[in-house]
Design an enzyme around this catalytic site. Structure first.
Site, mmCIF file in Angstrom:
data_model
loop_
_atom_site.group_PDB
_atom_site.id
_atom_site.type_symbol
_atom_site.label_atom_id
_atom_site.label_comp_id
_atom_site.label_asym_id
_atom_site.label_seq_id
_atom_site.Cartn_x
_atom_site.Cartn_y
_atom_site.Cartn_z
ATOM 1 N N LYS A 1 0.843 -1.216 0.000
ATOM 2 C CA LYS A 1 0.000 0.000 0.000
ATOM 3 C C LYS A 1 0.869 1.253 0.000
ATOM 4 O O LYS A 1 0.664 2.171 -0.791
ATOM 5 C CB LYS A 1 -0.912 0.004 1.237
ATOM 6 C CG LYS A 1 -1.555 1.364 1.506
ATOM 7 C CD LYS A 1 -2.354 1.404 2.780
ATOM 8 C CE LYS A 1 -1.567 1.534 4.052
ATOM 9 N NZ LYS A 1 -1.234 2.904 4.487
ATOM 10 N N ASN A 2 1.853 1.292 0.892
ATOM 11 C CA ASN A 2 2.610 2.535 1.037
ATOM 12 C C ASN A 2 3.529 2.801 -0.153
ATOM 13 O O ASN A 2 3.778 3.960 -0.497
ATOM 14 C CB ASN A 2 3.366 2.544 2.364
ATOM 15 C CG ASN A 2 2.399 2.708 3.535
ATOM 16 O OD1 ASN A 2 1.253 3.112 3.348
ATOM 17 N ND2 ASN A 2 2.853 2.381 4.740
ATOM 18 N N CYS B 1 -4.066 7.913 9.792
ATOM 19 C CA CYS B 1 -4.196 7.356 11.139
ATOM 20 C C CYS B 1 -3.757 8.375 12.177
ATOM 21 O O CYS B 1 -2.831 9.143 11.950
ATOM 22 C CB CYS B 1 -3.332 6.098 11.282
ATOM 23 S SG CYS B 1 -3.918 4.743 10.282
ATOM 24 N N ARG C 1 1.543 14.601 13.687
ATOM 25 C CA ARG C 1 2.152 14.110 12.452
ATOM 26 C C ARG C 1 2.608 15.313 11.625
ATOM 27 O O ARG C 1 1.982 15.675 10.624
ATOM 28 C CB ARG C 1 1.175 13.221 11.681
ATOM 29 C CG ARG C 1 0.807 11.957 12.451
ATOM 30 C CD ARG C 1 0.052 10.946 11.619
ATOM 31 N NE ARG C 1 0.884 10.292 10.627
ATOM 32 C CZ ARG C 1 0.452 9.301 9.832
ATOM 33 N NH1 ARG C 1 -0.776 8.873 9.928
ATOM 34 N NH2 ARG C 1 1.272 8.753 8.939
ATOM 35 N N ASP D 1 4.871 -0.108 12.119
ATOM 36 C CA ASP D 1 3.567 -0.567 11.624
ATOM 37 C C ASP D 1 3.276 -2.024 11.997
ATOM 38 O O ASP D 1 2.192 -2.533 11.708
ATOM 39 C CB ASP D 1 3.471 -0.367 10.103
ATOM 40 C CG ASP D 1 3.440 1.110 9.735
ATOM 41 O OD1 ASP D 1 3.184 1.935 10.619
ATOM 42 O OD2 ASP D 1 3.686 1.445 8.555
ATOM 43 N N ARG E 1 -8.658 -0.007 4.993
ATOM 44 C CA ARG E 1 -7.830 0.987 4.302
ATOM 45 C C ARG E 1 -6.550 0.354 3.769
ATOM 46 O O ARG E 1 -5.945 0.871 2.837
ATOM 47 C CB ARG E 1 -7.406 2.095 5.274
ATOM 48 C CG ARG E 1 -8.556 2.921 5.780
ATOM 49 C CD ARG E 1 -8.083 3.852 6.835
ATOM 50 N NE ARG E 1 -7.072 4.730 6.241
ATOM 51 C CZ ARG E 1 -6.732 5.902 6.729
ATOM 52 N NH1 ARG E 1 -7.315 6.346 7.817
ATOM 53 N NH2 ARG E 1 -5.819 6.622 6.142
HETATM 54 C C1 EPZ Z 1 4.803 6.511 6.735
HETATM 55 O O1 EPZ Z 1 4.179 7.623 7.349
HETATM 56 C C2 EPZ Z 1 3.751 5.437 6.609
HETATM 57 N N1 EPZ Z 1 2.640 5.980 5.829
HETATM 58 C C3 EPZ Z 1 3.269 5.003 7.992
HETATM 59 O O2 EPZ Z 1 2.456 3.856 7.800
HETATM 60 C C4 EPZ Z 1 4.451 4.585 8.869
HETATM 61 O O3 EPZ Z 1 4.004 4.387 10.186
HETATM 62 C C5 EPZ Z 1 5.540 5.660 8.862
HETATM 63 O O4 EPZ Z 1 5.896 6.014 7.507
HETATM 64 C C6 EPZ Z 1 6.806 5.219 9.580
HETATM 65 O O5 EPZ Z 1 7.321 4.054 8.985
HETATM 66 C C7 EPZ Z 1 2.704 5.999 4.507
HETATM 67 O O6 EPZ Z 1 3.669 5.562 3.886
HETATM 68 C C8 EPZ Z 1 1.525 6.560 3.793
HETATM 69 P P1 EPZ Z 1 7.337 9.552 8.694
HETATM 70 P P2 EPZ Z 1 4.900 9.040 7.320
HETATM 71 O O7 EPZ Z 1 7.335 10.846 7.984
HETATM 72 O O8 EPZ Z 1 5.661 9.170 6.058
HETATM 73 C C9 EPZ Z 1 8.305 12.615 12.286
HETATM 74 C C10 EPZ Z 1 0.523 2.508 7.920
HETATM 75 O O9 EPZ Z 1 0.062 1.905 8.921
HETATM 76 N N2 EPZ Z 1 8.215 13.647 11.230
HETATM 77 O O10 EPZ Z 1 8.395 8.554 8.356
HETATM 78 O O11 EPZ Z 1 3.869 10.056 7.610
HETATM 79 C C11 EPZ Z 1 6.947 12.006 12.596
HETATM 80 O O12 EPZ Z 1 6.249 12.787 13.556
HETATM 81 C C12 EPZ Z 1 1.048 3.930 8.055
HETATM 82 O O13 EPZ Z 1 0.552 2.020 6.789
HETATM 83 C C13 EPZ Z 1 8.553 14.955 11.530
HETATM 84 O O14 EPZ Z 1 8.907 15.296 12.644
HETATM 85 O O15 EPZ Z 1 5.906 8.875 8.523
HETATM 86 C C14 EPZ Z 1 7.333 10.629 13.087
HETATM 87 O O16 EPZ Z 1 7.680 10.716 14.447
HETATM 88 C C15 EPZ Z 1 0.632 4.580 9.291
HETATM 89 N N3 EPZ Z 1 8.468 15.883 10.510
HETATM 90 C C16 EPZ Z 1 8.590 10.290 12.273
HETATM 91 O O17 EPZ Z 1 9.078 11.533 11.768
HETATM 92 C C17 EPZ Z 1 8.081 15.552 9.247
HETATM 93 O O18 EPZ Z 1 8.034 16.440 8.377
HETATM 94 C C18 EPZ Z 1 8.385 9.343 11.102
HETATM 95 O O19 EPZ Z 1 7.358 9.840 10.254
HETATM 96 C C19 EPZ Z 1 7.749 14.217 8.963
HETATM 97 C C20 EPZ Z 1 7.808 13.275 9.970
#
Ligand code: EPZ
Length: 421
Positions: free
Chosen positions: A22-23, A117, A122, A308, A400
């Protein structure tokens, strides 16, 4: 609202085949909108988040067709708008990839704040940092993000936080920038490599995806025209591997990439499960007469243990006698589902980002809610071993991201039914 009814106590056995990631598919579909011609994408999972993203790019003007084998044909040439206004944008996280894509294609983008989610804050500041470095002006007003650039120019970008979304988003925009962009401290998840491989197949020049330094040489024209198959879903595969361990069953998960599963396979083996690796399959079983031992987990960006799979793994730890620990290192509020598990008799104490789990001889069926996508899958796994029947409500969250979830579970011997309330 629909629910799942799960009758517990059955050992799951047999074979299951994993769907496309999915991702990865979310990133690839968004990346397809910057191409200069149509493309074919295979192995796209038929799940709600993907279908929502397809609806959004259709509303921008893209032509989309899906054949009976699940292949997707996208022609982005008719896209004539960079502004996604509808509420659908707010219902999924992956809509944020349209920022990078529309900025790359039109030097303009405007979308509502993405949803997805809920597990704490976020932020998307790292995405914005990248777009600004490429020359975009960013404004966020009344829940809408707008980007504008006279021209996009390659830059060196150091991410302060390892972010999957920011890495993919910047990579997509930088593909259409002039010159070379280097992303340092990039995320290394398999789906980042997949989006880069897709863009390279369509004519882009991206090197280093899968390491923490990615170098993108901007390409004014991306001829497209080819075909690309999305990688298998690492998290779906992990969910079924955990279903085998939780029910002390014997499941062979097919169509996965064993390397992607190493963080989970290694821990399951450490806990006493038997792991048999094939070229594109993993068999997880528990030998008769043996049981699993307690363990400690810490979620980390890839190649660490995936966040995840955290809720599903916590369910496994509930079934293992002794004290286990789960440390959530990626999201600041991803333990909300623990209240639901406690209703099923789980003994879990949380302290900040740490959950201390005391295994119990048996969970008991209850009415619980899917708090988010993976937490919802975890409730189903808990239902598989609970005494009696568990009802999981708000299952749209599970649908989803899991294709044919009940059919796949039933084929393994689970007693699960979907009911419309
Ligand atoms: C992706 O979310 C995935 N979603 C999430 O999967 C997954 O949990 C996550 O990566 C971590 O592996 C999709 O790919 C659509 P991040 P993403 O940016 O990209 C912080 C599922 O269940 N951060 O890697 O939104 C953030 O707060 C979903 O399939 C910042 O501080 O995650 C977090 O603590 C849910 N500033 C960490 O980084 C930013 O600009 C990782 O977030 C971006 C993120």
């Amino acid at each position: 609202m629909a629910s799942y009814l799960v009758r517990g106590g059955l050992r799951l056995t047999g074979d299951v085949t994993i769907s496309g990631s999915k991702n990865a598919a979310l990133g690839i579909i968004a990346a397809a909108t910057i191409l200069d011609g149509p493309c074919k994408i295979e192995n796209i999972p038929d799940v709600a988040d993907i279908n929502v993203l397809l609806e959004i790019i259709k509303s921008l003007g893209a032509e989309i067709r899906r054949d009976s084998e699940g292949s997707l044909y996208i022609d982005p040439m008719p896209i004539d708008s960079w502004s996604a206004d509808n509420e659908r944008v707010r219902s999924i996280r992956g809509s944020y990839y349209l920022l990078g894509a529309m900025l790359g294609r039109f030097q303009n983008a405007s979308i509502l704040m993405p949803g997805g989610c809920n597990f704490g804050t976020r932020p998307i500041d790292q995405h914005m940092k990248g777009f600004e470095a490429l020359g975009a002006h960013v404004s966020i007003e009344h829940g809408r993000i707008s980007l504008h650039a006279e021209k996009l120019k390659g830059e060196n970008i150091f991410l302060d936080v390892v972010s999957v979304g920011a890495t993919i988003n910047i990579m997509i925009a930088a593909t259409k920038a002039e010159g070379i962009t280097v992303i340092e401290n990039a995320a290394k998840e398999p789906h980042i490599v997949d989006v880069a491989n897709f863009l390279n197949t369509m004519g882009a020049n991206i090197r280093g995806a899968g390491t923490d330094v990615i170098r993108i040489t901007g390409t004014p024209v991306l001829p497209a025209g080819g075909s690309y198959a999305v990688i298998p879903d690492q998290i779906e595969a992990g969910t079924y591997m955990l279903a085998a361990a939780i029910t002390r069953g014997d499941i062979t998960v097919h169509g996965l990439i064993p390397k992607h599963m190493e963080p989970l396979s290694a821990k399951l083996e450490e806990m006493g499960a038997s792991i048999e690796l094939g070229d594109d399959s993993i068999r997880v079983s528990i030998e008769a007469g043996s049981d699993l031992t307690a363990a400690s987990f810490k979620t980390m960006p890839y190649p660490g243990f995936p966040t995840d799979l955290q809720p599903q793994t916590t369910v496994l730890l509930c079934t293992v006698l002794g004290t286990s620990r789960m440390f959530e290192n990626v999201w600041d509020n991803r333990f909300q589902y623990i209240d639901e598990l406690k209703m099923m008799g789980a003994q879990i104490m949380t302290s900040g980002q740490m959950a201390i789990i005391d295994g119990v001889p048996e969970l008991s069926g209850a009415v619980v809610t899917a708090r988010d996508l993976r937490a919802g899958a975890a409730m189903v796994l808990a239902g598989l071993v609970a005494e009696g029947t568990t009802e999981i409500t708000d299952i749209a969250k599970i649908e989803r991201g899991y294709e044919n979830f009940t059919a796949k579970m039933r084929a393994l011997g689970a007693d699960i039914t979907r009911i419309e309330n």
